[in-house]
Enzyme design. Structure first.
Site, PDB file in Angstrom:
ATOM      1  N   TYR A  57     -16.135  27.847  -6.865  1.00 10.67           N
ATOM      2  CA  TYR A  57     -15.956  26.494  -7.383  1.00 10.67           C
ATOM      3  C   TYR A  57     -17.345  25.890  -7.506  1.00 10.67           C
ATOM      4  O   TYR A  57     -17.999  25.611  -6.506  1.00 10.67           O
ATOM      5  CB  TYR A  57     -15.084  25.661  -6.442  1.00 10.67           C
ATOM      6  CG  TYR A  57     -13.623  26.019  -6.517  1.00 10.67           C
ATOM      7  CD1 TYR A  57     -12.760  25.274  -7.301  1.00 10.67           C
ATOM      8  CD2 TYR A  57     -13.114  27.106  -5.815  1.00 10.67           C
ATOM      9  CE1 TYR A  57     -11.414  25.603  -7.381  1.00 10.67           C
ATOM     10  CE2 TYR A  57     -11.773  27.441  -5.890  1.00 10.67           C
ATOM     11  CZ  TYR A  57     -10.930  26.683  -6.678  1.00 10.67           C
ATOM     12  OH  TYR A  57      -9.598  27.010  -6.756  1.00 10.67           O
ATOM     13  N   CYS A  58     -17.811  25.744  -8.726  1.00 13.42           N
ATOM     14  CA  CYS A  58     -19.140  25.226  -9.038  1.00 13.42           C
ATOM     15  C   CYS A  58     -18.967  23.735  -9.350  1.00 13.42           C
ATOM     16  O   CYS A  58     -18.458  23.370 -10.407  1.00 13.42           O
ATOM     17  CB  CYS A  58     -19.688  26.007 -10.228  1.00 13.42           C
ATOM     18  SG  CYS A  58     -21.352  25.568 -10.695  1.00 13.42           S
ATOM     19  N   ILE A  59     -19.381  22.874  -8.416  1.00 16.92           N
ATOM     20  CA  ILE A  59     -19.010  21.467  -8.443  1.00 16.92           C
ATOM     21  C   ILE A  59     -20.250  20.576  -8.547  1.00 16.92           C
ATOM     22  O   ILE A  59     -21.244  20.799  -7.858  1.00 16.92           O
ATOM     23  CB  ILE A  59     -18.211  21.113  -7.169  1.00 16.92           C
ATOM     24  CG1 ILE A  59     -17.013  22.059  -6.984  1.00 16.92           C
ATOM     25  CG2 ILE A  59     -17.773  19.654  -7.183  1.00 16.92           C
ATOM     26  CD1 ILE A  59     -15.971  22.012  -8.082  1.00 16.92           C
TER      27      ILE A  59
END
Length: 144
Positions: free
Chosen positions: A116-118
Site C-alpha cells: 500500500y503506497c500511501i
C-alpha cells in the site's frame, strides 16, 4: 453541518486537500511519513478514520509510506485507476472517500505480497502514547 470544501481546505492544508479530494500525488521522498517509523496508527487526515498501523509499515524505497495491509480491510476501498496510461488500483478511505494512494502486488511475499503506497499528506499519525486521549484506545492492543 457538513464542512464546505473551503473549510476542509483550511483545516487540512492545500497539499492534503489536493491529494485527498483531487487524487493528486505528493512528490516522492518529500512526505513526512516516508522515513518515519514510530509506533502508532495512521488515520485519514480528513475524517480521522483509522487506516494503517506502524506494525505493518516498511521501507519499500518507493518514496512514499508503504504498508503491507490496512488495520482492517473494511477501512479502505479499492478502485480501478487507468489515469496517465497506467493500470493501477487506487485506495480510498471508506468513510470520507479520501484518495490515499495505490496498492501494488510487489510487497513482501512473507507478509501477503501487497504494498500500500500511501501519500503522507493523506495521513495523520497518532502515537501509541496518545491513542487513549485521541479516542483510539481500542487500537492499543496492536502494540502489546
Amino acid at each position: 453541518m457538513k464542512e464546505t470544501k473551503e473549510e476542509l481546505r483550511q483545516r487540512i492544508g492545500e497539499e492534503a486537500y489536493q491529494v485527498t479530494q483531487n487524487a493528486a500525488t505528493e512528490r516522492a521522498f518529500t512526505g513526512k511519513y516516508d522515513e518515519f517509523f514510530e509506533d502508532g496508527i495512521y488515520v485519514d487526515v480528513v475524517s480521522g478514520e483509522p487506516l494503517f498501523s506502524s506494525k505493518d509499515k516498511y521501507n519499500s524505497g518507493c518514496g512514499w509510506p508503504a504498508f503491507t495491509q490496512p488495520i482492517n480491510n473494511r477501512m479502505v476501498t479499492n478502485h480501478e485507476d487507468n489515469s496517465f496510461g497506467m493500470h493501477r488500483v487506487e485506495v480510498r478511505s471508506r468513510q470520507a472517500q479520501s484518495h490515499l494512494g495505490h496498492v501494488f502486488n510487489d510487497g513482501p511475499q512473507d507478509r501477503g505480497g501487497l504494498r500500500y503506497c500511501i501519500n503522507s499528506a493523506a495521513l495523520q499519525f497518532i502515537p501509541v502514547a496518545e491513542l487513549d486521549e485521541k479516542g483510539y484506545g481500542e487500537y492499543k492492543k496492536l502494540f502489546d
